[in-house]
Design an enzyme around this catalytic site. Structure first.
Site, PDB file in Angstrom:
ATOM      1  CG  ASP A  24      -1.582   1.251   1.533  1.00  0.00           C
ATOM      2  OD1 ASP A  24      -2.301   1.735   0.641  1.00  0.00           O
ATOM      3  OD2 ASP A  24      -1.418   1.796   2.642  1.00  0.00           O
ATOM      4  CG  ASP A  26      -1.526   8.049   1.349  1.00  0.00           C
ATOM      5  OD1 ASP A  26      -0.431   8.395   0.876  1.00  0.00           O
ATOM      6  OD2 ASP A  26      -2.557   8.732   1.235  1.00  0.00           O
TER       7      ASP A  26
END
Length: 308
Positions: A24, A26
């Protein structure tokens, strides 16, 4: 300038060729909406010499370029696989793969009803501030933000605290599920200020189909897929891929936690970066400003100009 990808072995020649690490963005590789640290990019460069690496995020490629790349160094050269919008926009070794669209799947009339409902609902929400871009159309989804995606970093932080107290996004999602129960949509809360809306099955697991076809391209079959995400809980936008039987999920607290786990699993000791050299002017602090890059004696130099 020589592309960064050229300094890495082909996928089939990596020492751990049947393993890939997916991240991922953020909260996992970068602080929310900020640029990745030199230490993180250095570690990813070293890891890429061992196995394949890729990222998968709900945002579009432009935002991921801002966070992971530089104006002269495309993010698509820093990862083997780039999966924007959960993989609806996908790149393999810098080359774009076939894609599809959310609006083509849903249809214009249903799409308008969905957006109109969101805007009416947002107009009645009480929150600390409201800025612009409340519904952002993307290739594979829409992103809905009660405070608006134009909020500053400080405003995002303030809203996040408010949302945790008042469950604004959770209540919003519940209202959408009730109103559009026949649309076949999934709602995924992620980041600080928004949630994603996309067809069921178009969550982050969508990108795995691209990895499954790799055996037909290079002969590499990814039997171990490590996934790292900070929203790996039910309702979070990392949950589906985190719990998928095809992946080995790692729930992380922040980018520093990601680096710690990677060093433990792959026994990486980072001193000088492998393939890329990173030079810092002084102490690193998170910033929206991208680094500068240039060549010196055939070596790619990335310089981080940080300030208080």
């Amino acid at each position: 300038m020589t592309e960064a990808a050229s300094v890495y072995p082909p996928l089939e020649a990596r020492p751990i060729k049947n393993t890939i690490c997916l991240f991922d963005v953020d909260g996992t590789l970068t602080p929310a909406r900020l640029h990745a640290s030199p230490e993180m990019l250095q570690l990813l460069s070293a890891l890429r010499h061992k196995c394949a690496i890729g990222f998968v995020g709900g945002s579009d490629l432009v935002k991921q370029q801002e966070q992971l790349g530089t104006p002269a160094l495309p993010v698509t050269t820093l990862f083997d696989f780039c999966f924007s919008e959960n993989g609806l926009t996908a790149y393999r070794l810098g080359e774009r793969l076939a894609s599809t669209t959310f609006i083509g799947w849903l249809g214009e009339e249903k799409y308008k009803k969905l957006v109109n409902f969101c805007l009416r609902y947002i107009s009645e929400i009480e929150c600390p501030v409201k800025r612009g871009t409340f519904v952002e159309f993307r290739n594979g989804m829409i992103n809905v933000s009660p405070v608006g995606r134009n909020a500053s970093v400080e405003e995002r932080n303030e809203y996040e605290k408010y949302d945790k107290q008042h469950n604004i996004r959770t209540k919003f999602v519940d209202a959408l599920k009730k109103e559009f129960s026949d649309y076949g949509l999934t709602y995924s809360i992620g980041g600080q200020i928004s949630f994603d809306v996309f067809p069921t099955g178009w969550d982050k697991t969508y990108c795995l189909q691209h990895l499954e076809t790799e055996k037909n391209i290079s002969g590499v079959e990814y039997k171990t897929i490590h996934f790292f995400g900070d929203k790996a809980y039910k309702g979070g936008n990392d949950w589906e891929i985190y719990e998928d039987s095809r992946t080995t999920g790692h729930s992380v607290k922040n980018p520093e936690d990601t680096m710690r786990i990677l060093k433990e699993i792959f026994e990486i000791e980072v001193h000088e970066p492998v393939g890329l050299k990173y030079v810092r002017s002084w102490e690193y602090r998170p910033t929206l400003a991208p680094p500068e890059e240039f060549e010196r004696g055939g070596e790619l130099i990335i310089k981080y100009m940080m300030h208080d």
